[in-house]
Design an enzyme around this catalytic site. Structure first.
Site, short mmCIF file in Angstrom:
data_model
loop_
_atom_site.label_atom_id
_atom_site.label_comp_id
_atom_site.label_asym_id
_atom_site.label_seq_id
_atom_site.Cartn_x
_atom_site.Cartn_y
_atom_site.Cartn_z
N ARG A 295 0.96 -0.96 0.31
CA ARG A 295 0.09 0.50 -0.07
C ARG A 295 1.02 1.12 0.43
NH1 ARG A 295 -4.15 -1.41 4.83
NH2 ARG A 295 -5.00 -4.04 3.43
N ASP B 129 5.53 -4.92 -16.35
CA ASP B 129 5.14 -5.66 -17.46
C ASP B 129 3.61 -5.69 -17.50
OD1 ASP B 129 4.05 -7.33 -15.35
OD2 ASP B 129 3.82 -8.81 -16.57
N GLU C 248 1.96 -19.86 -22.91
CA GLU C 248 2.41 -20.78 -21.58
C GLU C 248 0.39 -22.09 -21.25
OE1 GLU C 248 1.73 -18.01 -18.64
OE2 GLU C 248 1.98 -19.94 -16.73
#
Ligand code: ZN
Length: 353
Positions: free
Chosen positions: A82, A149, A213
């Protein structure tokens, strides 16, 4: 009987060899590397979280009943990140776990969007990871580099934002070397991310998307043709396309293989059916990685042991596997040579014993 004992001793020797082997890791996620130890530290700072702080209760919490449970736990860990201090703690402590496994260099995949959209200031986020990176290198001897990413499931807005965070000169962290794409593949076609990869690559970042994948080899082709992939995250289904394997071998595009993860996510049914043997037989460069290690109940050393068993490797073969990761990394050539030499020295000393 004698044979049985020898085989068992060999396996034990190989584990000891792997444990001390200097290594590089190319496919491992930031939040996905939060071990129960790290999660308990984070949870202690956020008492309102539903994550237990007691190590024993936490071990139970980390025992996944199914994939949906895994996602649930993963998201509850995301919820513990956080503040910039949480980001720094996570990053530095992940490096500490790597140092224990003799990881010298890692390209850690970070999804900055998950943090910035939850209100962590983007400048403070970058400072936190960079501060941890510098401290990890100096104090733990682990060199970290970043891959930012795109969380594929979050859509093009997240892609745009990730690209901005990766390429804005005022924000871009010094340790950033590459640009990736994760999340589900089904229903998330790779070509739509081409504009973001184009811009990231124009800014000097290397392209390392996940592909193949949970979908077929066509996704790997898409990653190559549309996203300019220089390595492939997983690439598991490449084994179904001999032409693709030949292409990967010819162009020196390494696969980031994560065996235990592939079983946990059911990308592959059993370890013995893992296509890593086919990759090697086709001349494709295989690197060994742990993906989200504590979440999948593994670590990099275990992944080396698993891969060595699947490929029937001895110490020399395992050392070559470790050098594959060094050579397929985005280190400068002098640094690659240095780490490869360290691996050779270690292996030679072990074999001379
Ligand atoms: Zn991954």
């Amino acid at each position: 009987m004698t044979e049985h004992i020898t085989a068992r001793d060999d396996a034990r020797d190989l584990s000891a060899f792997v444990a001390g082997l200097p290594k590089a890791e190319l496919h491992v996620h930031h939040v996905g590397s939060a071990s129960p130890r790290i999660v308990s530290e984070l949870a202690a700072n956020h008492r309102d979280s539903r994550v237990p702080t007691d190590p024993e209760a936490l071990a139970d919490y980390f025992t996944f009943t199914d994939f949906a449970h895994f996602i649930d736990v993963y998201l509850s860990v995301v919820d513990l990140i956080r503040t910039p201090e949480d980001v720094r703690l996570l990053t530095y402590e992940v490096a500490r776990d790597m140092a224990r496994q003799q990881v010298r260099y890692a390209e850690l995949t970070i999804t900055p969007w998950s943090s910035t959209r939850r209100g962590i200031d983007e400048r403070a986020f970058m400072d936190a990871i960079e501060d941890a990176r510098k401290a990890a290198e100096k104090e733990l001897g682990v060199v970290l580099r970043w891959c930012f990413d795109i969380p594929g499931e979050a859509g093009l807005e997240a892609a745009e934002e990730t690209m901005r965070l990766a390429t804005d000169d005022r924000l871009r962290p010094e340790g950033l070397v590459s640009f990736g794409l994760g999340g589900p593949e089904i229903g998330v076609p790779r070509p739509q991310f081409k504009p973001y990869f184009d811009r990231a690559r124009a800014a000097g970042l290397r392209s390392v998307p996940h592909a193949g994948e949970t979908t077929g080899p066509e996704t790997v082709w898409d990653a190559l043709n549309h996203l300019g992939a220089e390595r492939i995250g997983h690439g598991t289904s490449s084994a179904r396309d001999p032409r693709l394997l030949a292409h990967l071998a010819e162009h020196g595009i390494a696969l980031e293989v994560c065996p235990t993860s592939n079983i946990a996510t059911r990308a592959v049914r059993t370890l013995d059916e893992h296509p890593v043997k086919e990759f090697v037989a086709a001349g494709v460069t295989v690197t060994v990685n742990s993906d989200d290690p504590p979440m999948f109940g593994t670590d990099l050393n275990t992944e080396y042991a698993v891969t060595a068993r699947l490929l029937g490797l001895d110490e020399r073969g395992v050392a070559e596997l470790a050098k594959n990761a060094v050579n397929a990394s985005f280190l400068a050539s002098a640094e690659k040579a240095e780490l490869a030499a360290e691996i050779d020295t270690y292996a030679a000393a072990w074999l001379a014993l």
